[in-house]
Design a protein around this motif. Structure first.
Motif: not given
Length: 782
Positions: A541-546, A551-556, A623-627
């Motif tokens: 819900n807070i990751n835009n449904g992704k 991958k071991t380390v990466y920014p959300l 409405p925009y971020s969908r969060k």
């Protein structure tokens, strides 16, 4: 022998003045000072002294509150025909010594002390014989040796701040502070000692130098006062100070205090800063506003222009902080902590500016370059001011709830995902990290990567692979993120599944290389575990449904720190769990002219979330971020509304239901309590404002009265003239458009032609006389 005191009575407790008592506990309480039965007391209330009392006795009572446990009772000795103004009648009484009690403590808050002693001159009459006649009131001048007052002579008790003004001396420096007695000026020790104590020799500046310092230090009130002093000295050769307090604060105290490096100096400066802090307004008088905000976190202050609504908000916030911490915190300190945001609503203000919206951006555009033709136009979702402040409030709740949180944690901290070992395969790595409060990765185990950049990491990883193998892009990126990109204060979520996480941690130290036999993961960072979930938490819900990748380390990129706050503090929508919610740092959104905006358009769906019982419980999908988004309980919304600009009767009903409304009326008594209760000692500002508003109500309505702020800090006749002709009269002409007859009935034909509406300029004594007639006519009519 009886002693003489003044007592400071809060306007919150008018019953004490009416009942002739002061409730501060049993005898011996610090609030009473050294007050004893038989001592005389001048009670200060609302900036005036109306009576002289004699202390009768202490009375002990049963009760739990300090005020209920005891009180001092008084008897009236005499009542004055007219209440005596504190600044322009009581303090400059020539039989009172002008010391720190009179010049500072009489008008500013003194912790746990309500009664202060008055030092009288050797020739002072007995208290019951003190009359406070005009001839017994000191005049205070700033002038060179040669200056003579307009009246042509000085009288005993008058004070002169003697300044340099000769060709062989730099102008504007204080030479001596003198008192006039028996035909000559001599050093006045009480004031001269205060001046020398508060200004070391190297800190004694000229008036012009003080003016420049006041501008640099942002001391607006001091700047206005010094400008008036200098202007009068240049034009008339002498400055008459209406208020001894204002003269002391703005001239004799010297430059606004700041911190010092020396320990002794720091101690001295701290004491002087505490003395010069403007606490003249009793913070306790704003208790009612705080109590209302505790009941409903949304408030609107409404009233005519110039009633000090914005000033009141500053004091309300200071009251909130004092009640929360037990100590006084200056409003500007709260602002510097980024816990207050100001904005003004207008007809073009939108939801996108208030909550969130899509903004165009130029990728790769350097603002220092004039040519942006090579940049690519893109769009991004940008938070509005409400959402930014709500994020700040949420992050500060995390810091309040959890101990030892890095100070670097902020709403701007980045959120990263990490995998600790292989899921269901290398759980010992995960356990090792939890047991030791760290996160760790492998790769290049024999190298300390402290000074390595991405290219060096990539090349080294590539050299370890067989020729023709896939490029180590993801691995190099993970190592680079871990070593070089993650910062102290960043949040890291521990991977569990494609949509779920099992831990949230905050990074507490920079990268360290620690090879040892206990783990083959030598690249490490110390972290503080914020939350471990026995049952993994879904964050789609807070990751835009992704989904989360392997991958071991990466920014959300889609997740902000504030998005994770409900998981960290266990507030989740509807859970109601938060033991420290009342301790959380409050944040304040101040909306000026709230009635000028399109409320439905600006608030949108958030009009529901602002309600007290919806905070931290109900969320909406933006409405925009969908969060999902909810408003935290530690965010207060305070608006102002100018009733002369637009009637509050047409305010959106949904808005009205969700706010409490408090009227802020013109308060002429504030002028009586101010440093400048009169102009040139001749124009009574309290009486003038009262007369003007009485006639405005008769001719128009109460929503169009004039606020007291228009007449604050008028330090000389020229400042008053500018305000009168360029603020007050234009305001009246706007209220009564083309109606010269009505305006002339309010301010008199001396200022405006009733037929042509032509304004008539006056100055000097003609201006003073015509202004006096405005309120003298009202008094006569009454």
């Amino acid at each position: 022998m009886a002693n003489l005191f003044f007592g400071k009575f809060s306007q919150n407790y008018p019953e004490q003045i009416e009942g002739k008592f002061y409730a501060a506990g049993p005898e011996g309480t610090s609030w009473y000072g050294n007050l004893q039965p038989g001592d005389y007391v001048f009670p200060l209330f609302g900036g005036k002294v109306a009576e002289l009392w004699k202390m009768d006795r202490y009375v002990e009572q049963a009760g739990t509150d300090r005020r209920q446990k005891g009180r001092a009772e008084f008897k009236v000795v005499k009542t004055f025909p007219e209440p005596i103004g504190l600044s322009d009648g009581f303090i400059p009484y020539k039989y009172f010594e002008l010391n720190l009690n009179m010049l500072n403590k009489s008008v500013k808050s003194v912790k746990n002390l309500g009664f202060l002693s008055i030092t009288t001159t050797t020739d002072a009459p007995e208290p019951e014989n003190m009359e406070f006649r005009e001839e017994d009131t000191r005049k205070l001048y700033t002038a060179p040796e040669s200056a003579i007052p307009d009246s042509g002579n000085f009288k005993d008790g008058d004070i002169r701040v003697l300044i340099t003004n000769s060709e062989d001396q730099k102008p504007g420096y204080i030479v001596e502070i003198q008192e006039y007695q028996n035909g000559s000026f001599n050093r006045y020790e009480p004031l001269m000692s205060l001046y020398e104590e508060r200004n070391l020799p190297e800190e004694r500046y000229s008036l012009n130098e003080l003016l420049e310092w006041s501008r640099e230090d942002g001391a607006t009130k001091k700047e206005k006062y010094l400008r008036a002093v200098i202007d009068d000295l240049e034009e008339r050769g002498i400055y008459l100070a209406v208020s001894a307090v204002a003269l002391y604060d703005n001239v004799l105290v010297g430059r606004k205090r700041s911190a010092s490096n020396s320990k002794a100096e720091k101690s001295r400066e701290t004491a002087l800063m505490a003395e010069s802090t403007d606490l003249s307004e009793d913070i306790d008088s704003y208790d009612i506003y705080r109590q209302l905000l505790e009941h409903n976190p949304n408030m609107i202050l409404y009233g005519p222009p110039g009633t000090g609504k914005t000033y009141a908000i500053e004091k309300i916030i200071e009251n909130m902080e004092q009640h929360r911490t037990g100590t006084y915190i200056d409003f500007h300190t709260i602002q510097e902590d980024k816990r207050v945001e100001f904005l003004t609503f207008h007809q073009s203000f939108s939801y996108e500016e208030f909550v969130e919206g899509i903004r165009p951006v130029l990728d790769g555009y350097d603002s220092s370059e004039l040519n942006a033709n090579t940049s690519t136009l893109g769009y991004r979702i940008e938070d509005g001011i409400l959402k930014r402040l709500a994020s700040r409030a949420s992050v500060n709740r995390v810091k309040e709830e959890e101990a030892d949180i890095p100070a670097e944690l902020s709403p701007d901290s980045q959120v990263y995902k990490i995998s600790l070992g292989r899921r269901h395969g290398e759980d010992e790595i995960y356990k090792f990290c939890r047991d030791n409060s760290l996160i760790a990765i492998g790769w290049l185990e024999s190298h300390d990567l402290s000074e390595w950049d991405y290219d060096k990491i990539f090349d080294s990883l590539k050299s370890e692979r067989e020729e023709g193998s896939q490029a180590p892009t993801n691995d190099a990126s993970s190592v680079d993120f871990f070593v070089n990109q993650i910062s102290t204060g960043d949040i890291v979520v521990v991977y569990d599944g494609k949509y779920t996480i099992r831990d949230i941690v905050v990074v507490s130290e920079e990268y360290r290389y620690l090879p040892d036999s206990s783990s083959r993961y030598p690249h490490r960072r110390k972290v503080k575990w914020l939350r471990h979930f026995e049952k993994p938490v879904d964050i789609r819900n807070i990751n835009n449904g992704k989904r989360l990748t392997m991958k071991t380390v990466y920014p959300l990129r889609n997740v902000e720190v504030s998005d994770l706050e409900p998981f960290i503090t266990k507030i989740g929508a509807g859970s109601g769990e938060h033991s420290n919610i009342k301790k959380a740092l409050p944040h304040y959104l101040v909306i000026d002219e709230i009635n000028r905006g399109n409320i439905s358009k600006i608030f949108g769906e958030l009009i529901t979330l602002i309600e007290a019982d919806k905070r931290d419980k109900i969320s909406v999908r933006l409405p925009y971020s969908r969060k999902p988004f909810t408003l935290p309980k530690n965010l207060y919304i305070i608006g102002t509304m100018n009733t002369a600009d637009r009637s509050i009767a047409i305010i959106d009903t949904a808005l009205r239901r969700r706010f409490v409304f408090m009227e802020v009326e013109p308060a002429p008594s504030v002028l009586a309590m101010s440093d400048t209760p009169s102009v040139a000692g001749k124009i009574d500002l309290e009486k003038l404002l009262t007369a003007l508003n009485k006639r405005i109500v008769e001719k128009f309505d109460r929503d169009h009265r004039i606020g007291h702020a228009y007449f604050m800090d008028l330090n000389n006749l020229e400042a008053f003239r500018i305000t009168w002709y360029y603020k007050i009269i234009p305001l009246l002409m706007e209220y009564f458009y083309n109606d010269g007859k009505t305006i002339s009935e309010i301010i008199g034909t001396a200022f405006i032609d009733p037929m042509t509406c032509q304004v008539k300029p006056l100055s000097g004594n003609a201006l003073i006389d015509s202004i006096q007639k405005i309120y003298q006519r009202t008094i006569t009519a009454q």
